[in-house]
Design an enzyme around this catalytic site. Structure first.
Site, PDB file in Angstrom:
ATOM      1  N   GLN A 130      -9.992   3.595  -0.872  1.00 13.20           N
ATOM      2  CA  GLN A 130     -10.584   4.928  -0.834  1.00 13.20           C
ATOM      3  C   GLN A 130     -12.017   4.957  -1.351  1.00 13.20           C
ATOM      4  OE1 GLN A 130      -6.650   6.634  -2.578  1.00 13.20           O
ATOM      5  NE2 GLN A 130      -7.566   8.318  -1.454  1.00 13.20           N
ATOM      6  N   HIS A 181      -1.901  -0.239  -3.688  1.00 13.78           N
ATOM      7  CA  HIS A 181      -2.079   1.215  -3.506  1.00 13.78           C
ATOM      8  C   HIS A 181      -2.182   1.484  -2.008  1.00 13.78           C
ATOM      9  CE1 HIS A 181      -3.515   5.129  -5.493  1.00 13.78           C
ATOM     10  NE2 HIS A 181      -3.428   5.393  -4.197  1.00 13.78           N
ATOM     11  N   ASN A 202       1.920   1.738  -6.018  1.00 15.35           N
ATOM     12  CA  ASN A 202       1.629   3.164  -6.052  1.00 15.35           C
ATOM     13  C   ASN A 202       2.571   3.915  -5.105  1.00 15.35           C
ATOM     14  OD1 ASN A 202      -0.153   5.502  -6.773  1.00 15.35           O
ATOM     15  ND2 ASN A 202      -0.364   5.552  -4.543  1.00 15.35           N
ATOM     16  N   GLU A 203       3.285   4.879  -5.641  1.00 11.29           N
ATOM     17  CA  GLU A 203       4.078   5.841  -4.881  1.00 11.29           C
ATOM     18  C   GLU A 203       4.884   5.218  -3.727  1.00 11.29           C
ATOM     19  OE1 GLU A 203       1.465   9.002  -3.617  1.00 11.29           O
ATOM     20  OE2 GLU A 203       1.241   9.745  -5.654  1.00 11.29           O
TER      21      GLU A 203
HETATM   22  C1  FCB Z   1      -1.668  10.387  -3.923  1.00  8.65           C
HETATM   23  C2  FCB Z   1      -2.264   9.029  -3.641  1.00  8.65           C
HETATM   24  C3  FCB Z   1      -3.774   8.981  -3.783  1.00  8.65           C
HETATM   25  C4  FCB Z   1      -4.419  10.225  -3.214  1.00  8.65           C
HETATM   26  C5  FCB Z   1      -3.786  11.454  -3.811  1.00  8.65           C
HETATM   27  C6  FCB Z   1      -4.408  12.752  -3.352  1.00  8.65           C
HETATM   28  O1  FCB Z   1      -0.463  10.522  -3.266  1.00  8.65           O
HETATM   29  O2  FCB Z   1      -1.719   8.080  -4.506  1.00  8.65           O
HETATM   30  O3  FCB Z   1      -4.248   7.815  -3.148  1.00  8.65           O
HETATM   31  O4  FCB Z   1      -4.323  10.211  -1.863  1.00  8.65           O
HETATM   32  O5  FCB Z   1      -2.426  11.485  -3.473  1.00  8.65           O
END
Ligand code: FCB
Length: 452
Positions: A42, A134, A178-179
């Site tokens: 990003q 990520h 990440n997520e």
């Molecule tokens: C999260 C992501 C991050 C960004 C935010 C707004 O889900 O981890 O990269 O996109 O949302």
């Protein structure tokens, strides 16, 4: 509540110790981490070897990441700005596709680049919080099936081992993935992110299992290199609630959604999830009010989001359609406390061009954070999403989350007034119980007084 000693909470960092109460403000534990979060694709620019770049090049989106924020070259001056805003922590991610652009081919210059990035943070007294994955993966990994491939865990572990050997000495706080649930949802359920496979439920399940195992493998590797590391994953934790609590259907849709979004990945870590979690990263943005809806399997199982205004207090939404609901931050922190390990807010923020909304968002969420800390929830830090406007996945450059505005033509950074609110929290290690109306001007005056 789990038995803390038995769950490994003996690892609880001293930073999470309870604090004395104060009538004027919420006080935070000493060494609380304050700062912002970023992700490689990003902000860095020119991440040509990953699956997102390929997705963009295939013309599937109206925009491309291109140079992004050119943070790859500008990291020193960006960190200087973060330092001037009082940050004592910063979350970044490593770009796997730079470090291993071809299978088994390691680019040592890229590893050295990240070593320099981390050194640049340390030189400014900023604690690095480093994410291994990520959302983006090397293109070669994605071509072979990405997170559904049977060898995905072994391949990720090989990368994690390489990184751990070079960087663990300098980094105490690690986030492995990440997520995972957000990634799997977009990649294999809605299919709007690469590899763009809508409704591929079997693949979704396989990918989530592999991501969980990849976390476990990376956790062990990092600990084998440096026993005192703090390793967690960054979990997207929406506050999920039923639209009509009196409706059994709404309640069960909300429960199913909540299980899928907030529980499943932890179940997949094994019978004792905290055996491989030193802390949990909480990414909190919004509430999801869920009602059941007959239609597809997905809406029947997990419901749809209700955006109507019949739930008591008037609701407000960000331009991305996410509900602004600050009490949810306290709720999710309370909920994840039950695992018995410290928590860290690893993302929280709003995409808007209206600075008054951004200020209100940050103020209200800092209040909720303060209440959570006062409740005795062990929180290690708060990292705002994000340091500067960036390339925001499918939203491109339109979603402006930054504490700093970025002019993408000139790459000029401009500090936004909201950054001063966080600056004050960082400096005082506290948050006023009742932030002043017009806080931005108050804070501007305040920060002038402090020579910034
Ligand atoms: C999260 C992501 C991050 C960004 C935010 C707004 O889900 O981890 O990269 O996109 O949302």
């Amino acid at each position: 509540m789990l038995d803390r000693a038995a769950t490994g909470a003996a690892r609880t960092a001293p930073e999470a110790a309870p604090v004395e109460q104060d009538r004027e403000c919420y006080r935070f534990p000493s060494r609380f981490l304050w700062g912002a979060a970023t992700a490689s694709h990003q902000v860095e620019g020119n991440n040509r070897h990953n699956d997102w770049w390929q997705f963009e090049e295939a013309g599937r989106l109206p925009h491309r990441s291109g140079q992004a924020c050119r943070h790859y070259e500008r990291y020193e001056s960006d960190f200087e700005l973060a330092r001037s805003l009082g940050h004592n922590a910063h979350r970044l991610s490593l770009e796997w596709s730079r470090i291993e652009p071809e299978p088994g081919v390691w680019d040592e210059t890229e590893l050295e680049h990240y070593a320099s990035v981390i050194a640049a943070l340390r030189a400014r007294g900023i604690e690095p919080v480093v994410t291994l994955h990520h959302f983006t993966s090397p293109a070669w990994f994605a071509r072979g099936g990405g997170w559904t491939r049977p060898d995905s865990v072994a391949l990720f572990a090989r990368y994690a081992a390489r990184v751990a050997q070079r960087l663990a000495g300098e980094v105490r706080f690690w986030l492995t993935i990440n997520e995972p649930t957000v990634y799997v949802k977009h990649a294999y359920v809605t299919g709007d992110w690469p590899p763009c496979r809508p409704g591929a439920w079997g693949s979704a399940a396989r990918a989530l299992l592999h991501l969980s195992r990849a976390h476990v493998a990376a956790y062990r590797l990092l600990h084998s290199v440096r026993p005192d590391v703090m390793v967690g994953l960054a979990h997207s934790a929406p506050f999920v609630t039923a639209c009509n609590p009196a409706s059994w259907l709404d309640r069960s849709a909300a429960r199913m959604r909540d299980f899928a979004l907030n529980d499943l990945v932890f179940r997949l870590l094994g019978v004792r999830p905290v055996a491989t979690l030193d802390f949990i990263g909480i990414n909190y943005y919004a509430r999801q009010v869920v009602r059941s809806r007959f239609g597809s399997v997905r809406t029947m199982l997990f419901g749809t989001e209700c955006h109507e205004d019949h739930h008591g207090a008037p609701r407000s939404f960000t331009p991305m359609g996410w509900e602004i609901y600050a009490p949810g931050l306290r709720q999710v922190l309370r909920r994840f406390q039950r695992y018995g390990v410290p928590l860290m807010v690893t993302e929280n923020g709003i995409a808007t061009t209206d600075e008054t909304s951004r200020e209100a968002y940050l103020n209200s969420h800092l209040q909720a954070l303060g209440q959570a800390v006062e409740d005795g929830i062990p929180v290690l830090g708060y990292l705002y999403w994000t340091l500067m406007d960036n390339y925001e996945w499918t939203e491109g450059r339109d979603a402006r989350f930054g504490l700093m505005a970025v002019d993408f033509d000139t790459q000029e950074r401009t500090v936004r007034p909201t950054a001063r609110i966080l600056q004050k929290a960082c400096r005082d290690n506290s948050v006023d119980r009742e932030p002043l109306a017009g806080v931005s001007s108050a804070c501007r005056a305040h920060s002038r007084a402090y020579g910034r």
